[in-house]
Design an enzyme around this catalytic site. Structure first.
Site, short mmCIF file in Angstrom:
data_model
loop_
_atom_site.label_atom_id
_atom_site.label_comp_id
_atom_site.label_asym_id
_atom_site.label_seq_id
_atom_site.Cartn_x
_atom_site.Cartn_y
_atom_site.Cartn_z
N ASP A 142 -3.64 8.48 5.59
CA ASP A 142 -2.32 8.02 6.01
C ASP A 142 -2.35 6.51 6.24
OD1 ASP A 142 -1.54 10.67 6.01
OD2 ASP A 142 -1.87 10.92 8.16
N LYS A 143 -1.18 5.91 6.22
CA LYS A 143 -1.09 4.45 6.41
C LYS A 143 -1.75 4.03 7.72
CE LYS A 143 2.38 0.80 6.54
NZ LYS A 143 3.82 0.50 6.52
#
Ligand code: URA
Length: 235
Positions: free
Chosen positions: A103-104
């Site tokens: 995920d970011k």
């Protein structure tokens, strides 16, 4: 393979740039100047030089990257910086890609390669390659949560494969844990913790199969895998 392809793969420049070098007579094949970009060469046997410097052909590249938060695990993105933007012009190749996604806001180990076959093997749910994460959680993780992880947790109506939860530390209302997954569903760690009624506030991947995030690799940095690391990763 064609000479221009060999030269581009050897990192001498784009296909267009290497054609110019060939035209200018700066490339020799077995000590003879070669002016045809279509010349067929054998990377194993032929001695190919640029201005007297012997060139080496490498088909596959394997990098370990310490992904920082704030960059996306993609090769291109309209809005955000990608993990490929962290590569220098010297190391960048358009066929490199990240193996799987973090995920970011997740940090940690990301393998970057152009070896599609290895990537497929590492990601295949059938192979059950372990992914280990360190997480900080808002809430107290308990023995019951540990049991839930072992049994598998229903996400979107499907039970996850058995996962391992180790509780390293609980201070007040926060916990530090390590989680080992054998697959990679969307937001899997966060969703499994959420189904225990708690929330991941920090997430870092520290291992993928036999490859551990090197201690001395700073956030945002990458390096080639050593032969030993590659051997361990391939299992
Ligand atoms: N699980 C998550 O929730 N996020 C990640 O980035 C990786 C695993």
């Amino acid at each position: 393979m064609r000479l221009d392809k060999f030269l581009a793969e050897a990192g001498l420049g784009s296909r267009k740039e290497v054609k110019q070098l060939i035209k200018k007579g700066q490339i020799t094949v077995n000590q003879q100047i070669e002016k045809s970009d279509k010349k067929q060469v054998d990377p194993e046997k032929d001695r190919i030089e640029y201005r007297g410097e012997l060139l080496h052909y490498q088909e596959f590249y394997y990098y370990v990257l310490h992904k920082p938060a704030g960059v996306v695990s993609a090769t291109e993105d309209q809005r955000d910086q990608t993990v490929m933007d962290l590569f220098s012009a010297k190391d960048y190749r358009s066929d490199l890609f990240p193996v799987g996604r973090l995920d970011k806001d997740t940090e940690g180990l990301l393998l970057i390669t152009n070896d599609g076959k290895l990537a497929h093997e590492l990601l295949s749910p059938k192979k059950h390659v372990e992914k280990e994460y360190f997480a900080e959680v808002s809430g107290v993780m308990t023995d019951e949560d540990q049991q839930k992880f072992t049994e598998g947790i229903f996400l979107d109506g499907e039970r996850t494969l058995p996962a391992e939860l180790s509780i390293d530390e609980v201070t007040g209302e926060t916990s530090k844990v390590r989680i080992i997954l054998h697959e990679g569903k969307f937001h899997q760690v966060k969703r499994m913790v959420k189904s225990c009624g708690k929330e991941v506030t920090y997430l870092k991947r520290i291992r993928m199969g036999g490859l551990t995030l090197p201690q001395d690799l700073a956030k945002g940095k990458y390096r080639l895998l050593t032969e030993d690391e590659l051997r361990r990763l391939k299992g």
